[in-house]
Each structure stands twice: as C-alpha cells, then as structure tokens.
Design a protein around this motif. Structure first.
Motif, PDB file in Angstrom:
ATOM      1  N   VAL A   1       0.778  -1.190   0.096  1.00 53.45           N
ATOM      2  CA  VAL A   1       0.090   0.083  -0.042  1.00 53.45           C
ATOM      3  C   VAL A   1       1.090   1.256   0.068  1.00 53.45           C
ATOM      4  O   VAL A   1       1.911   1.350   0.795  1.00 53.45           O
ATOM      5  CB  VAL A   1      -0.905  -0.013   1.076  1.00 53.45           C
ATOM      6  CG1 VAL A   1      -2.018   1.348   1.050  1.00 53.45           C
ATOM      7  CG2 VAL A   1      -1.638  -1.111   1.454  1.00 53.45           C
ATOM      8  N   ARG A   2       0.483   2.222  -0.932  1.00 55.98           N
ATOM      9  CA  ARG A   2       1.341   3.393  -0.859  1.00 55.98           C
ATOM     10  C   ARG A   2       0.400   4.368  -1.532  1.00 55.98           C
ATOM     11  O   ARG A   2      -0.536   4.260  -2.000  1.00 55.98           O
ATOM     12  CB  ARG A   2       2.490   3.321  -1.822  1.00 55.98           C
ATOM     13  CG  ARG A   2       1.897   3.126  -3.455  1.00 55.98           C
ATOM     14  CD  ARG A   2       2.901   2.781  -4.468  1.00 55.98           C
ATOM     15  NE  ARG A   2       3.972   3.957  -4.589  1.00 55.98           N
ATOM     16  CZ  ARG A   2       5.146   4.078  -5.259  1.00 55.98           C
ATOM     17  NH1 ARG A   2       5.370   2.930  -6.031  1.00 55.98           N
ATOM     18  NH2 ARG A   2       5.848   4.875  -5.136  1.00 55.98           N
ATOM     19  N   GLU A   3       0.835   5.876  -0.762  1.00 57.15           N
ATOM     20  CA  GLU A   3       0.238   7.156  -1.070  1.00 57.15           C
ATOM     21  C   GLU A   3       0.809   7.305  -2.412  1.00 57.15           C
ATOM     22  O   GLU A   3       1.951   7.426  -2.654  1.00 57.15           O
ATOM     23  CB  GLU A   3       0.515   7.851  -0.105  1.00 57.15           C
ATOM     24  CG  GLU A   3      -0.295   9.513  -0.048  1.00 57.15           C
ATOM     25  CD  GLU A   3       0.326  10.485   0.653  1.00 57.15           C
ATOM     26  OE1 GLU A   3      -0.429  11.380   0.942  1.00 57.15           O
ATOM     27  OE2 GLU A   3       1.553  10.495   1.004  1.00 57.15           O
ATOM     28  N   VAL A   4       0.000   7.899  -3.509  1.00 50.85           N
ATOM     29  CA  VAL A   4       0.242   8.450  -4.672  1.00 50.85           C
ATOM     30  C   VAL A   4       0.738  10.064  -4.494  1.00 50.85           C
ATOM     31  O   VAL A   4      -0.291  10.825  -4.584  1.00 50.85           O
ATOM     32  CB  VAL A   4      -0.688   8.218  -5.545  1.00 50.85           C
ATOM     33  CG1 VAL A   4      -0.220   8.757  -7.036  1.00 50.85           C
ATOM     34  CG2 VAL A   4      -1.003   6.752  -5.670  1.00 50.85           C
ATOM     35  N   THR A   5       1.926  10.302  -4.448  1.00 53.97           N
ATOM     36  CA  THR A   5       2.339  11.698  -4.646  1.00 53.97           C
ATOM     37  C   THR A   5       2.956  12.000  -5.797  1.00 53.97           C
ATOM     38  O   THR A   5       3.317  13.223  -6.148  1.00 53.97           O
ATOM     39  CB  THR A   5       3.536  11.899  -3.458  1.00 53.97           C
ATOM     40  OG1 THR A   5       4.413  10.911  -3.555  1.00 53.97           O
ATOM     41  CG2 THR A   5       2.722  11.584  -2.016  1.00 53.97           C
ATOM     42  N   HIS A   6       3.452  10.998  -6.713  1.00 55.36           N
ATOM     43  CA  HIS A   6       4.049  11.243  -8.135  1.00 55.36           C
ATOM     44  C   HIS A   6       3.542  10.383  -8.923  1.00 55.36           C
ATOM     45  O   HIS A   6       3.112   9.150  -8.672  1.00 55.36           O
ATOM     46  CB  HIS A   6       5.530  11.484  -7.921  1.00 55.36           C
ATOM     47  CG  HIS A   6       6.124  10.009  -7.401  1.00 55.36           C
ATOM     48  ND1 HIS A   6       6.233   9.850  -6.244  1.00 55.36           N
ATOM     49  CD2 HIS A   6       6.761   9.084  -7.964  1.00 55.36           C
ATOM     50  CE1 HIS A   6       6.861   8.617  -5.873  1.00 55.36           C
ATOM     51  NE2 HIS A   6       7.072   8.411  -7.089  1.00 55.36           N
ATOM     52  N   PRO A   7       3.582  10.172 -10.440  1.00 60.49           N
ATOM     53  CA  PRO A   7       3.230   9.281 -11.253  1.00 60.49           C
ATOM     54  C   PRO A   7       3.740   7.917 -10.912  1.00 60.49           C
ATOM     55  O   PRO A   7       5.035   8.032 -10.803  1.00 60.49           O
ATOM     56  CB  PRO A   7       3.478   9.775 -12.587  1.00 60.49           C
ATOM     57  CG  PRO A   7       3.469  11.193 -12.412  1.00 60.49           C
ATOM     58  CD  PRO A   7       3.914  11.295 -11.069  1.00 60.49           C
ATOM     59  N   VAL A   8       2.962   6.774 -10.818  1.00 57.96           N
ATOM     60  CA  VAL A   8       3.587   5.556 -10.485  1.00 57.96           C
ATOM     61  C   VAL A   8       2.869   4.496 -11.266  1.00 57.96           C
ATOM     62  O   VAL A   8       1.739   4.688 -11.809  1.00 57.96           O
ATOM     63  CB  VAL A   8       3.381   5.043  -9.216  1.00 57.96           C
ATOM     64  CG1 VAL A   8       4.347   5.835  -8.277  1.00 57.96           C
ATOM     65  CG2 VAL A   8       2.068   5.265  -8.665  1.00 57.96           C
ATOM     66  N   PRO A   9       3.683   3.640 -12.052  1.00 56.87           N
ATOM     67  CA  PRO A   9       3.074   2.448 -12.875  1.00 56.87           C
ATOM     68  C   PRO A   9       2.081   1.556 -11.935  1.00 56.87           C
ATOM     69  O   PRO A   9       2.473   1.364 -10.742  1.00 56.87           O
ATOM     70  CB  PRO A   9       4.213   1.580 -13.373  1.00 56.87           C
ATOM     71  CG  PRO A   9       5.398   1.879 -12.570  1.00 56.87           C
ATOM     72  CD  PRO A   9       5.019   3.308 -11.869  1.00 56.87           C
ATOM     73  N   LEU A  10       0.972   1.090 -12.421  1.00 56.93           N
ATOM     74  CA  LEU A  10       0.179   0.157 -11.621  1.00 56.93           C
ATOM     75  C   LEU A  10       0.438  -1.212 -11.940  1.00 56.93           C
ATOM     76  O   LEU A  10       1.285  -1.817 -12.728  1.00 56.93           O
ATOM     77  CB  LEU A  10      -1.298   0.190 -12.331  1.00 56.93           C
ATOM     78  CG  LEU A  10      -2.214   1.509 -12.281  1.00 56.93           C
ATOM     79  CD1 LEU A  10      -3.477   1.562 -12.819  1.00 56.93           C
ATOM     80  CD2 LEU A  10      -1.997   2.113 -10.812  1.00 56.93           C
ATOM     81  N   ALA A  11       0.655  -1.880 -10.882  1.00 55.84           N
ATOM     82  CA  ALA A  11       1.005  -3.253 -10.591  1.00 55.84           C
ATOM     83  C   ALA A  11       0.253  -4.080  -9.683  1.00 55.84           C
ATOM     84  O   ALA A  11      -0.561  -3.659  -8.864  1.00 55.84           O
ATOM     85  CB  ALA A  11       2.470  -3.126  -9.942  1.00 55.84           C
ATOM     86  N   PRO A  12       0.002  -5.498 -10.140  1.00 50.22           N
ATOM     87  CA  PRO A  12      -0.547  -6.219  -9.341  1.00 50.22           C
ATOM     88  C   PRO A  12      -0.202  -6.293  -7.827  1.00 50.22           C
ATOM     89  O   PRO A  12       1.062  -5.964  -7.773  1.00 50.22           O
ATOM     90  CB  PRO A  12      -0.618  -7.634  -9.955  1.00 50.22           C
ATOM     91  CG  PRO A  12       0.031  -7.227 -11.284  1.00 50.22           C
ATOM     92  CD  PRO A  12       0.781  -6.143 -11.361  1.00 50.22           C
ATOM     93  N   GLY A  13      -1.060  -6.483  -7.079  1.00 47.36           N
ATOM     94  CA  GLY A  13      -0.770  -6.787  -5.523  1.00 47.36           C
ATOM     95  C   GLY A  13      -0.577  -5.425  -4.828  1.00 47.36           C
ATOM     96  O   GLY A  13      -0.057  -5.504  -3.914  1.00 47.36           O
ATOM     97  N   HIS A  14      -0.709  -4.313  -5.552  1.00 47.19           N
ATOM     98  CA  HIS A  14      -0.441  -3.110  -4.874  1.00 47.19           C
ATOM     99  C   HIS A  14      -1.855  -2.137  -4.599  1.00 47.19           C
ATOM    100  O   HIS A  14      -2.870  -2.324  -5.666  1.00 47.19           O
ATOM    101  CB  HIS A  14       0.413  -2.157  -6.005  1.00 47.19           C
ATOM    102  CG  HIS A  14       1.773  -2.750  -5.865  1.00 47.19           C
ATOM    103  ND1 HIS A  14       2.182  -3.834  -6.198  1.00 47.19           N
ATOM    104  CD2 HIS A  14       2.977  -2.047  -5.356  1.00 47.19           C
ATOM    105  CE1 HIS A  14       3.583  -3.991  -5.986  1.00 47.19           C
ATOM    106  NE2 HIS A  14       3.996  -2.814  -5.706  1.00 47.19           N
ATOM    107  N   VAL A  15      -1.743  -1.311  -3.719  1.00 48.83           N
ATOM    108  CA  VAL A  15      -2.979  -0.447  -3.557  1.00 48.83           C
ATOM    109  C   VAL A  15      -2.516   0.938  -3.551  1.00 48.83           C
ATOM    110  O   VAL A  15      -1.507   1.197  -2.995  1.00 48.83           O
ATOM    111  CB  VAL A  15      -3.521  -0.683  -2.078  1.00 48.83           C
ATOM    112  CG1 VAL A  15      -4.708   0.142  -2.002  1.00 48.83           C
ATOM    113  CG2 VAL A  15      -3.919  -2.274  -2.201  1.00 48.83           C
ATOM    114  N   TYR A  16      -3.112   1.824  -4.126  1.00 43.83           N
ATOM    115  CA  TYR A  16      -2.598   3.428  -4.396  1.00 43.83           C
ATOM    116  C   TYR A  16      -3.654   4.085  -3.850  1.00 43.83           C
ATOM    117  O   TYR A  16      -5.095   4.104  -3.988  1.00 43.83           O
ATOM    118  CB  TYR A  16      -2.541   3.568  -5.882  1.00 43.83           C
ATOM    119  CG  TYR A  16      -1.424   2.534  -6.682  1.00 43.83           C
ATOM    120  CD1 TYR A  16      -0.320   2.741  -6.761  1.00 43.83           C
ATOM    121  CD2 TYR A  16      -2.083   1.328  -6.897  1.00 43.83           C
ATOM    122  CE1 TYR A  16       0.627   2.074  -7.276  1.00 43.83           C
ATOM    123  CE2 TYR A  16      -1.223   0.486  -7.610  1.00 43.83           C
ATOM    124  CZ  TYR A  16       0.004   0.749  -7.748  1.00 43.83           C
ATOM    125  OH  TYR A  16       1.043  -0.032  -8.345  1.00 43.83           O
TER     126      TYR A  16
END
Length: 372
Positions: free
Chosen positions: A238-253
């Motif tokens: 789990v991460r907070e989105v503060t800059h553009p990031v690629p989407l990946a399985p098993g991740h929460v934005y």
C-alpha cells in the motif's frame, strides 16, 4: 434535540465550540475539560454524540475513547491536530470505534471558525445519525496493535442488488492474459472509511492480480499515515500516490488528501497519477473523478468499482455509468455502513450490481476478479 458532549482541555476551544453549536441549533450541550471529566459526563449527561480532543491531560483522547466504547458506546467525532502525530492518533481512534474526525486548522482557531465550524457541525450531525461500529473483539484489537494481516476469509455469499440496471447481461469473470494488467479496482469511501478499508484489504492475498486505487476523503496530512498503516495490516503493498507511478498487481494506491487520483496510459503502461483538485467536485479525493478517469484507459469491462461508507454521494454517479457500460460494481450494505450515504446513492441510482455487508466485500471481489 441532540445531546452533545464537547471534550477539550482548552477553555477557548470549549467556548468557541459551544457558540458554534448553539448558533447551529438543535443541540443541548455539555462540556468536559479532560478525559476523566468526560467519563463522568458520559454517565451523568448521557450524550447522543461526543466531540473528543486527542491531546488532553489526565486521560488522553485515545484512552478516553477506549473507555467510552466499553462503558457507554456512542458516536464520537475526534478533533485532531493536522500533524503526523495527530494523524496516527486519529487513525488509531477510528480503529477503536470513532465515527469520524476533523483536523484543527493551525494558527489562531478563532480566526478560522468560519471555515472549520460548518464542516464540524455537518460531521457531528451525521455522526448523531450514524450506525455505531461494532466493538472490536480482544483478538482483533491485539491484531491491530501487532499489525498482523488477517487470514484470508470467505464470508457469506454476495447478493444481487434489488435495483440492477435493466437489460444488462450477467457478465462472467473476465479472463486474464499472462504478463499484462488486465483490469483495476476503484474504491471510494469517506466517513468510517479507514476501518472499512482495513476490512476490504486485509483478506486479500499478496498476489491479488489487479491494482486497487482508493479515494478516501481525508486531509493531505492524513493519507500518508493511512497508507503506511494499511501497508502494515495487509499482505498487499500500500502506498500514497504523490507522483506518477505504474500500476502493478498486488498494490494499493491511496489518493493524496485534498487532491485527486486519476488513471492514465503512458508508453510504459497504466499509471496512477496525482492531480490537483477540481472545483466541480465537492469532495476530495474525488471518487467520481477517479472512476471516470479509469474507464477510458482501462475499459469499463475491466473495472470493478466498490463504494463503501461515507456521507454525500461521491462516486455514485460515475459508478452508475460504469455499471451501465458493463463494469462490475459493489455497494456496501446499509446494515454495516457507518453512514449509508455514498453506497446508498449508488443503490438508489440502480448502479450497484451487488449490495454486500462489509465483511463480505473482499470475498465478492475475489469472485469477480480472475486469479492468475
């Protein structure tokens, strides 16, 4: 009349809040200067709702809240400082059973009551009508303190919504293609949302095949601590989105507070992109904007929308369009929602394919998203 107990160690704050709620009308008000005084008033005044400061002498807000939930449970709105420490304490309070919170503005509070006050009145009025979260079992509290993920559960089966759109086919789960992100989950929540997110995410496995994007209405200083807390409580990253990031399985934005989160396609693939808040949307991070942004680059049939507890109607319009375009949608059932505003609007719009109690939403999602 709503019986309101205002708990704050600042005499100025007690006076300002007393004037605020007296002017709003409909409140019978009592005051407490610390946590011990609040517990005495809890039994003598028997409030319908409590505003509770986090930092107080003798018995602080968290310990006082814990006692309230044991001795005489009632809706509590936490009043917290807009600091990292205040955010951590507030998230802990929400896990202990507080219905909602509001962050105190910095500086001279008396000069900012015109902005701070109406929001607090709205939150307290909603809290007085809210469904009080069930008290957590001892084992659950111990798990929260140890930050251990919950085991993957299979709650009772989901049920179709009574007001599903007419003429849409019963769509089967979508096939997954190796090596590609074939879809995404978009989630919206507000009042009561942090514990609801815990209940949604903790049962999901680390190899959940689709990325999950979350719009939780919160100030900017709170969403980072929320992401870190959830990261410790579940198997997903789990991460907070503060800059553009690629989407990946098993991740929460997690969308950054006071801004929006959108989905875009770049040469490298699907991206989670932070975006400045738009005035056309009342609530931020905006669920409506998140869902709308995801439909074009991902495709409606590759999306699952989940709308959980919260005041207002954010997300209901966009998820109704999503469902009409062939996406899958889940609304939290009224019997578990702290406030059945957002999911209730989705159901009333006919945009909810499934209406599911909170402890069944993860299982519903696992049934809809194909495993790799």
């Amino acid at each position: 009349m709503t019986r309101l107990l205002v708990v704050d160690d600042s005499a100025l704050m007690r006076r300002l809040l007393g004037e605020l709620f007296t002017h709003a009308g409909g409140f019978e008000i009592a005051f407490a200067r610390d946590g011990l005084d609040a517990l005495r008033q809890l039994h003598e005044f028997q409030p319908d709702v409590v505003t509770l400061d986090v930092h107080m002498p003798k018995l602080d807000g968290l310990r006082c809240l814990d006692r309230i939930m044991v001795e005489r449970p009632c809706p509590v709105v936490m009043v917290s400082a807009m600091t990292a420490e205040g955010a951590e304490a507030t998230l802990e309070a929400l896990s202990l059973g507080a219905v909602d919170f509001i962050a105190k503005p910095g500086g001279a509070i008396s000069l900012k009551m015109d902005l701070f006050g109406p929001t607090l009145v709205e939150k307290v009025q909603a809290a007085a009508r809210a469904r009080l979260p069930k008290a957590r079992r001892l084992a659950e509290r111990l798990r929260l303190h140890r930050a251990e993920p919950r085991p993957r559960l299979r709650p009772p089966p989901m049920r179709p919504a009574p007001a599903a759109p007419v003429g849409l086919p019963d769509l089967p789960p979508l096939p997954a293609l190796p090596g590609e992100i074939e879809g995404a989950v978009v989630v919206g929540c507000s009042t009561g949302g942090p514990p609801a997110l815990d209940a949604l995410l903790a049962p999901l496995p680390a190899d959940f095949p689709w990325p999950i994007l979350v719009a939780q209405h919160m100030p900017a200083s709170f969403t980072g601590p929320l992401a870190r807390r959830l990261d410790k409580l579940c198997a997903l990253t789990v991460r907070e989105v503060t800059h553009p990031v690629p989407l990946a399985p098993g991740h929460v934005y997690i969308a950054r507070g006071e801004a929006d989160l959108i989905v875009g396609r770049r040469p490298a693939g699907l991206m989670a992109l932070p975006a400045p808040a738009q005035a056309e949307h009342r609530w931020h991070p905006s669920t409506d904007r998140l869902v709308t942004s995801a439909m074009e680059p991902v495709g409606a049939r590759r999306l699952v929308g989940i709308l959980m507890t919260g005041m207002g109607n954010d997300g209901a319009a966009a998820m109704t369009v999503l469902r009409q375009a062939g996406g899958r949608t889940i609304a939290e059932a009224e019997e578990t929602a702290v406030v059945w505003g957002m999911p209730g609007e989705l159901v009333r719009n006919g945009g909810a394919e499934f209406v599911v109690p909170l402890d069944g939403i993860a299982a519903c999602l696992l049934d809809l998203v194909p495993a790799r």
